[in-house]
Design a protein around this motif. Structure first.
Motif, PDB file in Angstrom:
ATOM      1  N   SER A  26       0.829  -1.213   0.000  1.00  0.00           N
ATOM      2  CA  SER A  26       0.000   0.000   0.000  1.00  0.00           C
ATOM      3  C   SER A  26       0.863   1.263   0.000  1.00  0.00           C
ATOM      4  CB  SER A  26      -0.942  -0.001   1.200  1.00  0.00           C
ATOM      5  OG  SER A  26      -0.211   0.032   2.403  1.00  0.00           O
ATOM      6  N   HIS A  27       2.033   1.204   0.619  1.00  0.00           N
ATOM      7  CA  HIS A  27       2.937   2.354   0.627  1.00  0.00           C
ATOM      8  C   HIS A  27       3.413   2.661  -0.798  1.00  0.00           C
ATOM      9  CE1 HIS A  27       5.974   5.169   1.978  1.00  0.00           C
ATOM     10  NE2 HIS A  27       6.864   4.514   1.251  1.00  0.00           N
ATOM     11  N   TYR A  28       3.732   1.625  -1.549  1.00  0.00           N
ATOM     12  CA  TYR A  28       4.210   1.833  -2.915  1.00  0.00           C
ATOM     13  C   TYR A  28       3.081   2.264  -3.849  1.00  0.00           C
ATOM     14  CZ  TYR A  28       8.598   0.049  -1.279  1.00  0.00           C
ATOM     15  OH  TYR A  28       9.762  -0.104  -0.585  1.00  0.00           O
ATOM     16  N   VAL A  29       1.865   1.857  -3.560  1.00  0.00           N
ATOM     17  CA  VAL A  29       0.717   2.347  -4.334  1.00  0.00           C
ATOM     18  C   VAL A  29       0.547   3.847  -4.084  1.00  0.00           C
ATOM     19  CG1 VAL A  29      -1.797   2.205  -4.591  1.00  0.00           C
ATOM     20  CG2 VAL A  29      -0.444   0.115  -4.403  1.00  0.00           C
ATOM     21  N   LYS A  30       0.674   4.266  -2.837  1.00  0.00           N
ATOM     22  CA  LYS A  30       0.594   5.691  -2.516  1.00  0.00           C
ATOM     23  C   LYS A  30       1.720   6.465  -3.198  1.00  0.00           C
ATOM     24  CE  LYS A  30      -1.461   4.942   2.020  1.00  0.00           C
ATOM     25  NZ  LYS A  30      -1.222   5.026   3.471  1.00  0.00           N
ATOM     26  N   GLU A  88       2.702   9.251   3.111  1.00  0.00           N
ATOM     27  CA  GLU A  88       2.115   8.761   4.360  1.00  0.00           C
ATOM     28  C   GLU A  88       1.534   9.888   5.218  1.00  0.00           C
ATOM     29  OE1 GLU A  88       1.620   5.657   5.167  1.00  0.00           O
ATOM     30  OE2 GLU A  88       2.627   4.922   3.371  1.00  0.00           O
TER      31      GLU A  88
END
Length: 91
Positions: A26-30, A88
């Motif tokens: 999810s961090h890389y999608v953001k 984030e």
């Protein structure tokens, strides 16, 4: 015993602090969406300021591919920077 210079010790400690071990997907999608918004803004600026009519399809393809490339490079190098904080909401 070989003595390390102060600069080498500091450089090593800074590198180890900024390295990311594992981040969730999810961090890389953001991150991808942050890079995508930046790429779309850049492509729009180029389209407006050059007095040319570029094909919107190719500008979209170029935006997506550059965002994907930037995300992959970010994942590959594994460094923590301000883009991570921005993705984030930690600014």
């Amino acid at each position: 015993m070989k003595k390390k210079h102060h600069h080498q010790q500091h450089e090593h400690s800074v590198q180890s602090q900024k390295t990311i071990k594992h981040r969730p997907l999810s961090h890389y999608v953001k991150l991808f969406f942050v890079y995508l918004i930046a790429a779309i803004a850049l492509m729009s600026w180029i389209n407006i300021t050059t007095y040319e009519d570029f094909n919107p399809f190719w500008l979209t393809v170029l935006s997506f591919s550059s965002a994907l490339l930037a995300t992959l490079a970010h994942w590959f190098y594994g460094r923590h920077n301000r883009v991570d904080d921005f993705a984030e909401n930690e600014l």
